[in-house]
Design a protein around this motif. Structure first.
Motif, PDB file in Angstrom:
ATOM      1  N   UNK A 105       0.850  -1.180   0.000  1.00  0.00           N
ATOM      2  CA  UNK A 105       0.000   0.000   0.000  1.00  0.00           C
ATOM      3  C   UNK A 105       0.890   1.236   0.000  1.00  0.00           C
ATOM      4  N   UNK A 106       0.692   2.100  -1.008  1.00  0.00           N
ATOM      5  CA  UNK A 106       1.450   3.340  -1.096  1.00  0.00           C
ATOM      6  C   UNK A 106       0.525   4.412  -1.631  1.00  0.00           C
ATOM      7  N   UNK A 107       0.396   5.495  -0.905  1.00  0.00           N
ATOM      8  CA  UNK A 107      -0.475   6.623  -1.262  1.00  0.00           C
ATOM      9  C   UNK A 107      -1.923   6.192  -1.482  1.00  0.00           C
ATOM     10  N   UNK A 108      -2.383   5.284  -0.652  1.00  0.00           N
ATOM     11  CA  UNK A 108      -3.782   4.884  -0.685  1.00  0.00           C
ATOM     12  C   UNK A 108      -4.140   3.877  -1.758  1.00  0.00           C
ATOM     13  N   UNK A 111       0.275  -1.180  -4.951  1.00  0.00           N
ATOM     14  CA  UNK A 111       1.240  -1.093  -6.037  1.00  0.00           C
ATOM     15  C   UNK A 111       2.010  -2.402  -6.145  1.00  0.00           C
ATOM     16  N   UNK A 112       2.426  -2.727  -7.374  1.00  0.00           N
ATOM     17  CA  UNK A 112       3.382  -3.810  -7.564  1.00  0.00           C
ATOM     18  C   UNK A 112       4.750  -3.256  -7.227  1.00  0.00           C
ATOM     19  N   UNK A 113       5.514  -4.041  -6.498  1.00  0.00           N
ATOM     20  CA  UNK A 113       6.833  -3.620  -6.039  1.00  0.00           C
ATOM     21  C   UNK A 113       7.840  -4.662  -6.515  1.00  0.00           C
ATOM     22  N   UNK A 114       8.999  -4.218  -6.949  1.00  0.00           N
ATOM     23  CA  UNK A 114      10.091  -5.154  -7.228  1.00  0.00           C
ATOM     24  C   UNK A 114      11.383  -4.573  -6.682  1.00  0.00           C
ATOM     25  N   UNK A 115      12.296  -5.473  -6.341  1.00  0.00           N
ATOM     26  CA  UNK A 115      13.570  -5.052  -5.782  1.00  0.00           C
ATOM     27  C   UNK A 115      14.501  -4.541  -6.870  1.00  0.00           C
ATOM     28  N   UNK A 116      15.253  -3.516  -6.538  1.00  0.00           N
ATOM     29  CA  UNK A 116      16.289  -3.026  -7.442  1.00  0.00           C
ATOM     30  C   UNK A 116      17.379  -4.091  -7.539  1.00  0.00           C
TER      31      UNK A 116
END
Length: 142
Positions: A105-108, A111-116
């Motif tokens: 959860x980001x800014x309500x 989001x899909x998140x992946x590692x750098x």
């Protein structure tokens, strides 16, 4: 056409106005050539000399512009540019990872998140380093 020299000054003015609309500086350099042609006319040169002076000055000015840093547009990758994506540099909490990917959860919103590249899943707080489409690329905060 250039009998009274007004051609050079009107031409330079038109080129400056067109330059204001384009923003490339090249028309401004040609306008400098027109001004040189107008100055040559003021000194009593013939039309052939005026045209030659205008062309030479314009070519030299364009060449100098081309070799300067103003003549080269540096394109940056917008996915890593914090001036384009204001979320780059912000932090978020990721609770659970699955093979280098997560949802958070980001800014309500979720989001899909992946590692750098080179990052591990051990931390809970991550800093956004880039965007890859609709995916946030994150690195562990240190």
């Amino acid at each position: 056409m250039a009998a009274n020299g007004l051609f050079w000054w009107i031409g330079a003015g038109v080129l400056v106005l067109l330059e204001l609309m384009s923003g490339t500086f090249y028309l401004l350099m040609v306008a400098v050539g027109f001004i040189a042609g107008g100055i040559a006319h003021l000194f009593g040169a013939g039309l052939e000399i005026e045209l030659l002076v205008a062309a030479l000055v314009a070519m030299i000015a364009v060449t100098v512009l081309r070799r300067s840093k103003l003549g080269h547009v540096t394109r940056r990758d917008a996915s890593h540019d914090p001036g384009v994506n204001l979320d780059i540099g912000e932090t978020l909490k990721v609770n659970e990872w699955h093979e280098g990917r997560a949802r958070a959860l980001y800014r309500g919103a979720e989001w899909d998140i992946e590692l750098a590249p080179g990052e591990t899943e051990g931390a809970h707080m991550y800093r956004i380093t880039a965007f890859s489409g609709n995916t946030l690329v994150v690195a562990a905060t240190r």
